[in-house]
Design an enzyme around this catalytic site. Sequence first.
Site, PDB file in Angstrom:
ATOM      1  N   SER A 185      15.714   2.393   0.588  1.00 46.86           N
ATOM      2  CA  SER A 185      16.467   3.532   0.043  1.00 46.86           C
ATOM      3  C   SER A 185      15.606   4.759  -0.195  1.00 46.86           C
ATOM      4  O   SER A 185      16.117   5.868  -0.271  1.00 46.86           O
ATOM      5  CB  SER A 185      17.173   3.119  -1.257  1.00 46.86           C
ATOM      6  OG  SER A 185      16.229   2.711  -2.223  1.00 46.86           O
ATOM      7  N   SER A 243       1.584  -4.107   2.290  1.00 43.46           N
ATOM      8  CA  SER A 243       0.608  -4.515   1.279  1.00 43.46           C
ATOM      9  C   SER A 243      -0.194  -3.290   0.837  1.00 43.46           C
ATOM     10  O   SER A 243       0.201  -2.146   1.085  1.00 43.46           O
ATOM     11  CB  SER A 243      -0.288  -5.603   1.875  1.00 43.46           C
ATOM     12  OG  SER A 243      -1.170  -6.092   0.899  1.00 43.46           O
ATOM     13  N   LYS A 265      -0.323  -8.329  -4.269  1.00 44.65           N
ATOM     14  CA  LYS A 265      -0.595  -7.928  -2.890  1.00 44.65           C
ATOM     15  C   LYS A 265      -1.613  -8.874  -2.221  1.00 44.65           C
ATOM     16  O   LYS A 265      -1.524  -9.127  -1.020  1.00 44.65           O
ATOM     17  CB  LYS A 265      -1.081  -6.474  -2.842  1.00 44.65           C
ATOM     18  CG  LYS A 265      -0.005  -5.464  -3.283  1.00 44.65           C
ATOM     19  CD  LYS A 265       1.236  -5.522  -2.386  1.00 44.65           C
ATOM     20  CE  LYS A 265       2.250  -4.444  -2.735  1.00 44.65           C
ATOM     21  NZ  LYS A 265       3.487  -4.524  -1.922  1.00 44.65           N
TER      22      LYS A 265
END
Length: 263
Positions: free
Chosen positions: A12, A127, A145
């Site tokens: 979005s 990442s 991550k």
Amino acid sequence: MNEKNAIVTGASKGIGFSLAKALLTEGYTVYGLSRKPGSLEEVRWMTCDVTDKEDVKQVFAKIVKDAGRIDLLVCNAGIGISGAAEFTSAEDYARQMEVNFMGAVCCALQAVPLMREQRSGRILFISSLAAIFPLPFQSFYSASKAAINAFSDALGLELRPFGVETSTLMLNDVKTEFTDNRRKTATGDDVYEGRIGASVEKMEQSERSGMSPDQVAETACKLLKRRHLPSHKIVGMSNEFLGFLCRILPTNLMLYLLGKIYG
Ligand SMILES: NC(=O)c1ccc[n+]([C@@H]2O[C@H](COP(=O)([O-])OP(=O)(O)OC[C@H]3O[C@@H](n4cnc5c(N)ncnc54)[C@H](OP(=O)(O)O)[C@@H]3O)[C@@H](O)[C@H]2O)c1
């Protein structure tokens, strides 16, 4: 008719939005997942919270029914938190891992059976350099991550015989709403002698003058044109140099330097 179908989570806004836009230009049919739909009309929006397993399952089932195949999944949806690890609430650090790690895993595992049967498909995890340069006062973000990097590598090994590839795109500072949306915990800044605020402030300044999300999307599209995906790709020349330093410097020296900059 388009032949390639892509799913982008967190499409979005920010990096996901740019990725969705760029993939449309590359001829993909793009399914965008986020809690609120984005503004790109050509994207097929599916409202979905990646931390809700049932929601994810239903959305992927709908996409598979509609598209028949998935060529590319970009696991991009993510959030950031900051603060001293000891003063971060269990709720906040659980949410950090649920969105960035478990959410990405949940989406990837919905795509895997179909890609395995197709004997082709690519999963790109968005990442961060924080995966290899663990940041003080962003320990849970860095851990989320690092977990993604390890998961991507291991999953890639499992799926290699089926022609399915995984990769991580490791980013440094990108100018998006991510910075303003970061959930910051300043608790304990007195105990840590102002280091929490100073560290987060420094990092946020770099993010605000970071690269554009369109630049990230451009690199991703170039990567996707390769015959095979690299296991990890760092975006940006100077960041690639940082990645090189990370590989050659002794860990203690790397951590010492990180501490000097962000500690
Ligand atoms: N910006 C940076 O400097 C930077 C650096 C390195 C890595 N990254 C990584 O890049 C990715 C994208 O970040 P960004 O900078 O584009 O951030 P952003 O502008 O804040 O966008 C985050 C996107 O993730 C979606 N999202 C968040 N929580 C979600 C959930 N539970 N379920 C589904 N969608 C969710 C958001 O949509 P809704 O709110 O509508 O759900 C939004 O589309 C993240 O994984 C981030 O860790 C960013």
